[in-house]
Design a protein around this motif. Structure first.
Motif, PDB file in Angstrom:
ATOM      1  N   PHE A   1      33.748  28.108 -31.119  1.00 28.35           N
ATOM      2  CA  PHE A   1      32.468  28.795 -30.955  1.00 28.35           C
ATOM      3  C   PHE A   1      32.023  29.514 -32.222  1.00 28.35           C
ATOM      4  O   PHE A   1      30.889  29.987 -32.298  1.00 28.35           O
ATOM      5  CB  PHE A   1      32.558  29.795 -29.793  1.00 28.35           C
ATOM      6  N   MET A   2      32.890  29.602 -33.242  1.00 24.78           N
ATOM      7  CA  MET A   2      32.513  30.233 -34.497  1.00 24.78           C
ATOM      8  C   MET A   2      31.512  29.391 -35.290  1.00 24.78           C
ATOM      9  O   MET A   2      30.758  29.914 -36.106  1.00 24.78           O
ATOM     10  CB  MET A   2      33.757  30.490 -35.345  1.00 24.78           C
ATOM     11  N   ASN A   3      31.509  28.072 -35.066  1.00 22.98           N
ATOM     12  CA  ASN A   3      30.526  27.183 -35.690  1.00 22.98           C
ATOM     13  C   ASN A   3      30.026  26.214 -34.628  1.00 22.98           C
ATOM     14  O   ASN A   3      30.739  25.286 -34.235  1.00 22.98           O
ATOM     15  CB  ASN A   3      31.128  26.419 -36.857  1.00 22.98           C
ATOM     16  N   PRO A   4      28.793  26.371 -34.144  1.00 25.26           N
ATOM     17  CA  PRO A   4      28.308  25.523 -33.055  1.00 25.26           C
ATOM     18  C   PRO A   4      28.243  24.038 -33.405  1.00 25.26           C
ATOM     19  O   PRO A   4      28.252  23.196 -32.495  1.00 25.26           O
ATOM     20  CB  PRO A   4      26.916  26.091 -32.759  1.00 25.26           C
ATOM     21  N   ALA A   5      28.189  23.681 -34.684  1.00 24.57           N
ATOM     22  CA  ALA A   5      28.152  22.268 -35.057  1.00 24.57           C
ATOM     23  C   ALA A   5      29.429  21.546 -34.658  1.00 24.57           C
ATOM     24  O   ALA A   5      29.436  20.319 -34.503  1.00 24.57           O
ATOM     25  CB  ALA A   5      27.918  22.136 -36.557  1.00 24.57           C
ATOM     26  N   SER A   6      30.524  22.263 -34.455  1.00 25.33           N
ATOM     27  CA  SER A   6      31.815  21.643 -34.142  1.00 25.33           C
ATOM     28  C   SER A   6      31.870  21.064 -32.737  1.00 25.33           C
ATOM     29  O   SER A   6      32.790  20.299 -32.421  1.00 25.33           O
ATOM     30  CB  SER A   6      32.933  22.675 -34.303  1.00 25.33           C
ATOM     31  N   TYR A   7      30.905  21.385 -31.870  1.00 22.89           N
ATOM     32  CA  TYR A   7      30.948  20.894 -30.491  1.00 22.89           C
ATOM     33  C   TYR A   7      30.899  19.368 -30.426  1.00 22.89           C
ATOM     34  O   TYR A   7      31.391  18.772 -29.464  1.00 22.89           O
ATOM     35  CB  TYR A   7      29.790  21.474 -29.672  1.00 22.89           C
ATOM     36  N   THR A   8      30.311  18.715 -31.435  1.00 21.02           N
ATOM     37  CA  THR A   8      30.209  17.254 -31.414  1.00 21.02           C
ATOM     38  C   THR A   8      31.554  16.564 -31.600  1.00 21.02           C
ATOM     39  O   THR A   8      31.649  15.349 -31.413  1.00 21.02           O
ATOM     40  CB  THR A   8      29.242  16.762 -32.504  1.00 21.02           C
ATOM     41  N   ALA A   9      32.592  17.299 -31.957  1.00 23.76           N
ATOM     42  CA  ALA A   9      33.922  16.708 -32.109  1.00 23.76           C
ATOM     43  C   ALA A   9      34.655  16.589 -30.780  1.00 23.76           C
ATOM     44  O   ALA A   9      35.718  15.968 -30.700  1.00 23.76           O
ATOM     45  CB  ALA A   9      34.759  17.544 -33.081  1.00 23.76           C
ATOM     46  N   LEU A  10      34.123  17.179 -29.716  1.00 26.17           N
ATOM     47  CA  LEU A  10      34.794  17.179 -28.422  1.00 26.17           C
ATOM     48  C   LEU A  10      34.711  15.811 -27.761  1.00 26.17           C
ATOM     49  O   LEU A  10      33.841  14.995 -28.057  1.00 26.17           O
ATOM     50  CB  LEU A  10      34.171  18.244 -27.516  1.00 26.17           C
ATOM     51  N   ASP A  11      35.624  15.545 -26.826  1.00 25.07           N
ATOM     52  CA  ASP A  11      35.626  14.282 -26.091  1.00 25.07           C
ATOM     53  C   ASP A  11      34.349  14.153 -25.265  1.00 25.07           C
ATOM     54  O   ASP A  11      33.898  15.120 -24.634  1.00 25.07           O
ATOM     55  CB  ASP A  11      36.827  14.213 -25.147  1.00 25.07           C
ATOM     56  N   THR A  12      33.793  12.960 -25.243  1.00 22.21           N
ATOM     57  CA  THR A  12      32.527  12.749 -24.541  1.00 22.21           C
ATOM     58  C   THR A  12      32.691  12.686 -23.030  1.00 22.21           C
ATOM     59  O   THR A  12      31.702  12.859 -22.297  1.00 22.21           O
ATOM     60  CB  THR A  12      31.870  11.446 -25.029  1.00 22.21           C
ATOM     61  N   LEU A  13      33.893  12.433 -22.518  1.00 21.34           N
ATOM     62  CA  LEU A  13      34.115  12.267 -21.078  1.00 21.34           C
ATOM     63  C   LEU A  13      34.900  13.419 -20.462  1.00 21.34           C
ATOM     64  O   LEU A  13      35.417  13.296 -19.362  1.00 21.34           O
ATOM     65  CB  LEU A  13      34.855  10.946 -20.811  1.00 21.34           C
TER      66      LEU A  13
ATOM     67  N   GLY B   1      29.415  30.606 -23.020  1.00 17.48           N
ATOM     68  CA  GLY B   1      30.582  31.463 -22.852  1.00 17.48           C
ATOM     69  C   GLY B   1      30.289  32.916 -23.127  1.00 17.48           C
ATOM     70  O   GLY B   1      29.137  33.340 -23.299  1.00 17.48           O
ATOM     71  N   PHE B   2      31.378  33.660 -23.193  1.00 17.69           N
ATOM     72  CA  PHE B   2      31.326  35.113 -23.368  1.00 17.69           C
ATOM     73  C   PHE B   2      32.388  35.503 -24.386  1.00 17.69           C
ATOM     74  O   PHE B   2      33.544  35.079 -24.293  1.00 17.69           O
ATOM     75  CB  PHE B   2      31.597  35.801 -22.023  1.00 17.69           C
ATOM     76  N   ASN B   3      31.995  36.308 -25.383  1.00 21.55           N
ATOM     77  CA  ASN B   3      32.922  36.812 -26.397  1.00 21.55           C
ATOM     78  C   ASN B   3      32.727  38.305 -26.577  1.00 21.55           C
ATOM     79  O   ASN B   3      31.590  38.790 -26.533  1.00 21.55           O
ATOM     80  CB  ASN B   3      32.687  36.126 -27.753  1.00 21.55           C
ATOM     81  N   GLU B   4      33.810  39.030 -26.785  1.00 20.87           N
ATOM     82  CA  GLU B   4      33.697  40.421 -27.207  1.00 20.87           C
ATOM     83  C   GLU B   4      33.422  40.431 -28.702  1.00 20.87           C
ATOM     84  O   GLU B   4      34.205  39.907 -29.488  1.00 20.87           O
ATOM     85  CB  GLU B   4      34.974  41.187 -26.890  1.00 20.87           C
TER      86      GLU B   4
ATOM     87  N   ALA C   1      27.021  36.935 -24.811  1.00 15.73           N
ATOM     88  CA  ALA C   1      26.931  35.798 -23.904  1.00 15.73           C
ATOM     89  C   ALA C   1      26.064  34.750 -24.591  1.00 15.73           C
ATOM     90  O   ALA C   1      24.927  35.044 -24.973  1.00 15.73           O
ATOM     91  CB  ALA C   1      26.338  36.214 -22.566  1.00 15.73           C
ATOM     92  N   TYR C   2      26.582  33.556 -24.781  1.00 14.08           N
ATOM     93  CA  TYR C   2      25.867  32.575 -25.602  1.00 14.08           C
ATOM     94  C   TYR C   2      25.700  31.242 -24.879  1.00 14.08           C
ATOM     95  O   TYR C   2      26.449  30.884 -23.970  1.00 14.08           O
ATOM     96  CB  TYR C   2      26.610  32.350 -26.928  1.00 14.08           C
ATOM     97  N   LEU C   3      24.704  30.499 -25.331  1.00  8.62           N
ATOM     98  CA  LEU C   3      24.486  29.107 -24.953  1.00  8.62           C
ATOM     99  C   LEU C   3      24.279  28.335 -26.244  1.00  8.62           C
ATOM    100  O   LEU C   3      23.385  28.655 -27.028  1.00  8.62           O
ATOM    101  CB  LEU C   3      23.263  28.970 -24.045  1.00  8.62           C
TER     102      LEU C   3
ATOM    103  N   SER D   1      22.579  30.383 -29.183  1.00  7.06           N
ATOM    104  CA  SER D   1      21.604  31.404 -28.801  1.00  7.06           C
ATOM    105  C   SER D   1      22.355  32.457 -27.995  1.00  7.06           C
ATOM    106  O   SER D   1      22.825  32.173 -26.891  1.00  7.06           O
ATOM    107  CB  SER D   1      20.487  30.793 -27.966  1.00  7.06           C
ATOM    108  N   SER D   2      22.474  33.653 -28.554  1.00 11.01           N
ATOM    109  CA  SER D   2      23.342  34.674 -27.974  1.00 11.01           C
ATOM    110  C   SER D   2      22.538  35.865 -27.479  1.00 11.01           C
ATOM    111  O   SER D   2      21.559  36.278 -28.117  1.00 11.01           O
ATOM    112  CB  SER D   2      24.365  35.158 -29.011  1.00 11.01           C
TER     113      SER D   2
END
Length: 422
Positions: A63-75, A122-125, A160-162, A177-178
């Motif tokens: 979550f520190m870099n939102p661009a990294s989400y594309t590395a996750l498994d698609t299924l 998610g949610f981060n302190e 709280a972010y999306l 967007s937090s």
């Protein structure tokens, strides 16, 4: 359970978890300044010195870099939970104490939304405040008398972010967007010694914050040759004005019967706190899918930090982090072959300058991420240890020596895979 029911179920768990965590106090006197102590090292790569901006894998929600989400498994649907515990030895030239605290909790979820579009929420302190300071000083002009000043603070900020990420060829871009919310509270008690039959004073200042913050990110993976890969990454947010409400109250309290008499009761509505521009740049080098090395540099323009139009009193924030891991065999038969053995270090030149000394932080980290295969899930258990020092004993300041442990658990659920056997 169909897809929409699973999403609703996860959101319910997420909201319940937010209320369960609450805000944990950091315990350090250095959390007194600004909006509290922002963590120098947290997230799924804590064991690697907190590097983050160029890290991308299909186990952790970075979550520190939102661009990294594309590395996750698609299924897969991802659920991640992280929390840190800290033990601190705190000392000056004259005194010594210790404290323990839990802090920097995070709950994150992610999945592919459509083709090359991924989502995380998610949610981060975001920051912690917790201090309890007692001063005993002479009254100016009357050496026979002294006054006690007791200062306490608590609170902090939550996020709280999306987040959304999209992949254009090799390039991935993303945005979080937090919603930033929380409060900062400080209480002071002033008492003249020796105690008489008069009054002592109490004040309370509270700042409530509720506003939005947008964090952009980008990552570009490059294949250098058949054995080597390089990833470039960055994330940043522009300077943002957080809307807040500041409340100040002051009372004199009778030492004989405890009666409280208001002295001052002021409120400032719709004030602004300027949260400055922040940027992280970094790179990751991977060799033979066994060795990985990463480095980050963080800059935040804290000299522009300002509360309700007041003075700008801070210096700029700088952090450098280096880390890496070794994984003997990602497809190995034995668990110890699939482990990622991690280590790292970081140095922070903070924005706080006291008595002609910048409050710096030094740390070294070690840990491991252990993959566990279950019947319908895959689990990554991360354990990180962080040993460091913050501050100095020079010029009557405070030195903190700390040991932290962070547990990070990431699940990969096969929600989007169709069963071949009924």
């Amino acid at each position: 359970m169909n897809f929409m029911r699973k999403i609703v179920f996860s959101i319910v768990i997420f909201l319940c978890s937010i209320s369960a965590f609450g805000q944990n106090n950091s315990g350090t006197p250095y959390s007194k300044y600004g909006l509290g102590l922002f963590p120098d090292n947290y997230g799924p790569y804590t064991a690697m010195g907190g590097v983050s901006v160029a890290m991308r894998d299909n186990y952790n929600i970075n979550f520190m870099n939102p661009a990294s989400y594309t590395a996750l498994d698609t299924l897969r649907f991802y659920f991640q939970l992280g929390v840190s515990g800290e033990y601190v030895d705190i000392s000056t030239n004259k005194e010594h104490s210790k404290y323990q605290v839990a802090q920097n909790a995070s709950i994150n979820m992610a999945f592919r939304l459509y083709k090359k579009l991924f989502m995380s929420f998610g949610f981060n302190e975001k920051s912690d405040i917790g201090y309890d300071i007692l001063y005993n000083n002479e009254v100016i002009g009357d050496p026979s008398m002294r006054f006690l000043q007791h200062i306490e603070g608590e609170g902090g900020l939550n996020e709280a972010y999306l987040g959304l990420a999209y992949q254009f060829g090799k390039l991935s871009i993303g945005v979080n967007s937090s919603l930033i919310f929380g409060k900062v509270e400080e209480r002071q008690t002033l008492q003249i010694l020796p105690l008489g039959s008069g009054y002592y004073l109490k004040t309370r200042t509270q700042i409530d914050i509720f506003d939005a913050l947008f964090t952009m990110g980008a990552q570009l993976p490059l294949q250098l040759n058949k054995n080597s890969n390089l990833t470039l990454g960055t994330s940043f947010n522009f300077g943002t004005n957080f809307h807040g409400k500041k409340t100040f109250e002051a009372y004199k309290i009778s030492m004989t019967n405890g009666t409280q008499t208001p002295i001052n009761d002021e409120k400032w509505e719709d004030g602004n706190i300027h949260y400055p521009f922040k940027m992280i740049i970094g790179t990751t080098y991977e060799y033979k899918k066994r060795w990985l090395f990463s480095g980050d540099y963080t800059f935040q323009n804290m000299s522009q930090y300002q509360e309700f139009g007041g003075e700008r009193v801070y210096k700029n924030y700088h952090k450098a982090a280096l880390g890496g891991y070794f994984q003997p065999d990602a497809t190995g038969r034995h668990w110890w072959q699939r482990n990622k053995y991690m280590a790292g270090t970081y140095f922070t030149k903070s924005h706080i300058d006291l008595n002609d000394h910048t409050i710096n932080t030094y740390g070294i980290t070690v840990g491991s991420q252990i993959p566990v295969r279950l019947r319908t899930q895959e689990l990554m258990l991360g354990v990180a240890f962080d040993f460091g020092m913050r501050g100095t004993r020079s010029n009557n300041l405070i030195l903190e020596k700390y040991a932290k442990v962070r547990i990070n658990i990431a699940f990969k659920e096969r929600w989007f895979m169709k069963s071949k056997i009924n």
